[in-house]
Design an enzyme around this catalytic site. Structure first.
Site, PDB file in Angstrom:
ATOM      1  CE1 TYR A 136       0.169   1.934   4.320  1.00 34.09           C
ATOM      2  CE2 TYR A 136       1.082  -0.282   4.446  1.00 34.09           C
ATOM      3  CZ  TYR A 136       0.915   0.986   4.991  1.00 34.09           C
ATOM      4  OH  TYR A 136       1.517   1.303   6.182  1.00 34.09           O
TER       5      TYR A 136
ATOM      6  NE  ARG B 132       6.953   4.300   0.113  1.00 39.43           N
ATOM      7  CZ  ARG B 132       6.746   5.101   1.163  1.00 39.43           C
ATOM      8  NH1 ARG B 132       7.756   5.412   1.963  1.00 39.43           N
ATOM      9  NH2 ARG B 132       5.550   5.600   1.401  1.00 39.43           N
TER      10      ARG B 132
ATOM     11  NE  ARG C  72      -6.178 -19.724   3.683  1.00 39.98           N
ATOM     12  CZ  ARG C  72      -5.014 -20.171   4.146  1.00 39.98           C
ATOM     13  NH1 ARG C  72      -4.522 -21.335   3.720  1.00 39.98           N
ATOM     14  NH2 ARG C  72      -4.309 -19.466   5.019  1.00 39.98           N
TER      15      ARG C  72
ATOM     16  CE  LYS D 127       3.197   3.260   3.157  1.00 36.81           C
ATOM     17  NZ  LYS D 127       3.745   3.463   4.515  1.00 36.81           N
TER      18      LYS D 127
ATOM     19  CD  GLU E  27      10.312   1.273   9.829  1.00 36.63           C
ATOM     20  OE1 GLU E  27      10.649   2.132   8.996  1.00 36.63           O
ATOM     21  OE2 GLU E  27       9.898   0.147   9.503  1.00 36.63           O
TER      22      GLU E  27
ATOM     23  CG  LEU F 165       8.741   2.532   4.095  1.00 46.73           C
ATOM     24  CD1 LEU F 165       8.542   1.341   3.149  1.00 46.73           C
ATOM     25  CD2 LEU F 165       7.395   3.088   4.530  1.00 46.73           C
TER      26      LEU F 165
END
Length: 280
Positions: free
Chosen positions: A32, A51, A99, A146, A178, A203
């Protein structure tokens, strides 16, 4: 009614449907981005989309077919929702499969984009700072992607709120990594800024990178090196950066039962520099 963009269409949020067999749901497989809009201008748009591409490539997720159109679609989404100052959330997952861990999607990847208002510099954290706990980093080894797999951050943040804090800062064997959704800077007594260098362990924050560039342009020294917990206790100031936090001072820190309060004079200067950048 809020309008979202889902797989090629602008639709009302209550009409948006995703397969229960989407791998973002069954395996937590997805990436995301979050961008902010100031007066209708999307900040660091190219950097965020670059990114996104890197994260998708690293995760082995196919680019959505709308990738080349996304800048225009994002502006259109803001306009359809009447948002000038706000956020845009982008999520891409592989799409649906049976799955099975190694099943490959046969259809398009899923692209969801949504938007909403955000307080930006009017937030309580921006104005008054945050109380933060420093805790071990239990996340995986590819924090540079991310990913939507955010359970460790959610659990840590909820635990901090339950004990009267606002957020957390993580650390690993090399030092501070972070925040739960932010990069960490410290200001040394002589005014030097220090932040951890980019690697698989953190990140590469778009706001982080812009703040480094802006502060260096304004004559400040920025050093990228590991930061220890003792470094934080000896620091003059600490601040966090992210697209939604902008630049937020840490006013109190707790590390293994030790607590320290911080001033934020230098951080306020950096906030002003960053706001000039947002409003130019």
């Amino acid at each position: 009614m809020t309008v979202v963009f889902l797989n090629g269409r602008f639709i009302n949020e209550d009409e948006a449907m995703i397969s229960p067999f989407d791998r973002g749901f069954t395996f937590g497989e997805g990436v995301y981005e979050v961008c902010i809009s100031v007066a209708g201008k999307i900040i660091d748009l190219e950097e965020h989309l670059a990114r996104l591409d890197r994260s998708l490539n690293a995760a082995g997720i196919t680019l959505p077919p709308e990738r080349s159109l996304m800048p225009g679609l994002m502006h259109d989404l803001l306009e359809r929702n009447g948002i000038k100052n706000g956020f845009i959330y982008i999520q891409v997952t592989p799409g649906k499969t049976v799955r099975n861990f190694i099943a490959s999607p046969t259809e398009r990847s899923t692209l969801l984009m949504s938007t909403g208002p955000t307080p930006l510099e009017e937030s309580n954290a921006y104005k008054h700072g945050m109380r933060v706990q420093v805790i071990p980093d239990i996340r995986w080894g590819r924090r540079d992607i991310k990913t939507t797999m955010l359970m460790p951050q959610v659990m840590a943040k909820r635990a901090a709120l339950d004990t009267g804090f606002d957020d957390v800062i993580f650390y690993d064997d090399l030092g501070i990594t972070e925040g739960s959704s932010s990069n960490v800077f410290m200001v040394k007594n002589e005014g030097e800024l220090v932040t951890r260098p980019v690697s698989h362990q953190i990140l590469s924050g778009c706001t982080r990178n812009t703040v480094i560039e802006l502060t260096e342009q304004n004559g400040m020294t920025v050093t990228e090196r590991p930061i220890t917990r003792d470094d934080l206790l000896q620091a003059k100031e600490i601040f966090l950066t992210s697209s939604t936090y902008l630049v937020v001072p840490v006013v109190e820190l707790e590390i293994e039962g030790k607590s320290k309060a911080y001033s934020c004079e230098e951080t306020k200067k950096i906030q002003n520099i960053y706001m000039e950048y947002l409003n130019k």
